[in-house]
Design a protein around this motif. Structure first.
Motif, PDB file in Angstrom:
ATOM      1  N   GLU A 185       0.850  -1.180   0.000  1.00  0.00           N
ATOM      2  CA  GLU A 185       0.000   0.000   0.000  1.00  0.00           C
ATOM      3  C   GLU A 185       0.890   1.235   0.000  1.00  0.00           C
ATOM      4  OE1 GLU A 185      -2.407  -0.173   3.519  1.00  0.00           O
ATOM      5  OE2 GLU A 185      -3.370  -2.049   2.940  1.00  0.00           O
TER       6      GLU A 185
ATOM      7  N   HIS B 176       1.136   5.034   1.316  1.00  0.00           N
ATOM      8  CA  HIS B 176       0.545   5.924   2.319  1.00  0.00           C
ATOM      9  C   HIS B 176       1.311   7.235   2.372  1.00  0.00           C
ATOM     10  CE1 HIS B 176      -2.224   3.302   4.866  1.00  0.00           C
ATOM     11  NE2 HIS B 176      -1.929   2.601   3.775  1.00  0.00           N
TER      12      HIS B 176
ATOM     13  N   PRO C  84       0.877  -3.346   5.261  1.00  0.00           N
ATOM     14  CA  PRO C  84       0.278  -2.683   6.425  1.00  0.00           C
ATOM     15  C   PRO C  84       1.143  -2.810   7.681  1.00  0.00           C
ATOM     16  CG  PRO C  84      -1.418  -3.837   5.194  1.00  0.00           C
ATOM     17  CD  PRO C  84      -0.094  -4.207   4.564  1.00  0.00           C
TER      18      PRO C  84
ATOM     19  N   ARG D  97       2.762   0.374   9.739  1.00  0.00           N
ATOM     20  CA  ARG D  97       2.564   0.573  11.193  1.00  0.00           C
ATOM     21  C   ARG D  97       3.916   0.693  11.900  1.00  0.00           C
ATOM     22  NH1 ARG D  97      -1.537  -3.141  10.280  1.00  0.00           N
ATOM     23  NH2 ARG D  97      -0.204  -4.890  10.890  1.00  0.00           N
TER      24      ARG D  97
ATOM     25  N   ARG E 127       5.480   4.151  11.265  1.00  0.00           N
ATOM     26  CA  ARG E 127       4.825   5.171  12.093  1.00  0.00           C
ATOM     27  C   ARG E 127       5.271   5.066  13.547  1.00  0.00           C
ATOM     28  NH1 ARG E 127      -1.418   5.939  13.606  1.00  0.00           N
ATOM     29  NH2 ARG E 127      -1.161   7.951  14.583  1.00  0.00           N
TER      30      ARG E 127
ATOM     31  N   ASP F  10      -0.827   9.349   9.752  1.00  0.00           N
ATOM     32  CA  ASP F  10      -0.955   8.642   8.484  1.00  0.00           C
ATOM     33  C   ASP F  10      -2.187   9.228   7.790  1.00  0.00           C
ATOM     34  OD1 ASP F  10      -1.522   6.887   6.396  1.00  0.00           O
ATOM     35  OD2 ASP F  10      -0.866   5.121   7.518  1.00  0.00           O
TER      36      ASP F  10
ATOM     37  N   THR G 279      -3.327   8.908   4.815  1.00  0.00           N
ATOM     38  CA  THR G 279      -4.087   7.950   4.003  1.00  0.00           C
ATOM     39  C   THR G 279      -5.060   7.178   4.875  1.00  0.00           C
ATOM     40  OG1 THR G 279      -2.200   7.779   2.509  1.00  0.00           O
ATOM     41  CG2 THR G 279      -3.872   6.035   2.374  1.00  0.00           C
ATOM     42  N   ARG G 280      -4.580   6.710   6.013  1.00  0.00           N
ATOM     43  CA  ARG G 280      -5.447   5.967   6.943  1.00  0.00           C
ATOM     44  C   ARG G 280      -6.524   6.880   7.517  1.00  0.00           C
ATOM     45  NH1 ARG G 280      -3.583   4.197  12.628  1.00  0.00           N
ATOM     46  NH2 ARG G 280      -4.239   6.276  12.753  1.00  0.00           N
TER      47      ARG G 280
ATOM     48  N   ASP H 256      -9.262   7.372   5.045  1.00  0.00           N
ATOM     49  CA  ASP H 256     -10.088   6.167   4.987  1.00  0.00           C
ATOM     50  C   ASP H 256     -11.054   6.107   6.172  1.00  0.00           C
ATOM     51  OD1 ASP H 256     -10.776   3.629   3.758  1.00  0.00           O
ATOM     52  OD2 ASP H 256      -9.764   2.688   5.474  1.00  0.00           O
ATOM     53  N   GLU H 257     -10.556   6.437   7.364  1.00  0.00           N
ATOM     54  CA  GLU H 257     -11.407   6.419   8.561  1.00  0.00           C
ATOM     55  C   GLU H 257     -12.543   7.442   8.466  1.00  0.00           C
ATOM     56  OE1 GLU H 257      -8.712   7.163  11.786  1.00  0.00           O
ATOM     57  OE2 GLU H 257      -7.860   5.137  11.703  1.00  0.00           O
TER      58      GLU H 257
ATOM     59  N   LYS I 148      -8.917   9.691  -0.484  1.00  0.00           N
ATOM     60  CA  LYS I 148      -7.507   9.996  -0.232  1.00  0.00           C
ATOM     61  C   LYS I 148      -7.408  11.335   0.477  1.00  0.00           C
ATOM     62  CE  LYS I 148      -4.492   9.042  -3.528  1.00  0.00           C
ATOM     63  NZ  LYS I 148      -3.770   9.141  -4.798  1.00  0.00           N
TER      64      LYS I 148
END
Length: 192
Positions: A24, A26, A78, A82, A85, A99, A101-102, A105-106, A111
């Motif tokens: 992925e 990010h 992933p 992690r 980070r 992050d 990108t995350r 998504d949340e 994006k």
């Protein structure tokens, strides 16, 4: 006899399915003290562990507090993302790692907002010159320098737009490209 067992599984009671994590990409936003050596420490973390950086931008964003923002685009599984980070958060001059990108998504977004700036030098005369100007106009690129033998275009937008502009300028006399790397923010009213 029950025929529920797939034929490709071994007959062992210790069958462990193999999980293959996909890669992925990010975008990470890192808030750091603006002091000598901080960028070197962040980059050292990546290079020392064999992580790649696809894009990197850094600039002081809060002058009164002497804080800089580093925007890093990286690719990994992933688990690796992690780990990156987590390791960044442990460096002393770092105040915050997000992050983007995350986070997008949340929040239900595709994006984070990402833009890049590029300068392209295109040399040419005649039809190639006219076509380069026409295409630059279609891409909303600005002419920032010109003479009878070349143009320098400035273009901003998503990386995919810049890639496309570079590709169509190549046969028209593309000489040189300089890109800033990605600047990114999360969507919504909240800060990072």
């Amino acid at each position: 006899m029950n025929d529920a067992t797939p034929k490709d599984q071994p007959g062992s009671a210790y069958f462990i399915p193999e999980f293959v994590d996909t890669l992925e990409t990010h975008t990470l936003s890192v808030l750091v003290d603006n002091e000598p050596g901080v960028l070197a420490r962040v980059i050292g973390l990546f290079s020392g562990r064999g992580y790649n950086i696809d894009s990197l931008t850094v600039s002081e964003t809060e002058h009164a507090k002497h804080l800089s923002r580093i925007t890093i685009v990286t690719t990994g599984t992933p688990q690796v993302l992690r780990q990156i980070r987590s390791q960044l958060e442990r460096l002393v001059p770092i105040h915050r790692v997000v992050d983007l990108t995350r986070l997008a998504d949340e929040r239900g977004h595709d994006k984070p907002l990402e833009r890049e700036l590029a300068l392209l030098k295109v040399a040419g005369t005649g039809n190639h010159r006219v076509e380069a100007l026409r295409l630059a106009d279609a891409f909303r690129a600005q002419v920032i320098d010109a003479n009878i033998s070349h143009f320098v275009f400035e273009i901003t937008g998503r990386s995919s737009k810049i890639e496309q502009f570079i590709q169509i300028m190549s046969p028209l006399g593309l000489v040189e490209v300089s890109r800033t790397g990605i600047a990114a923010l999360s969507r919504g009213p909240e800060p990072m």
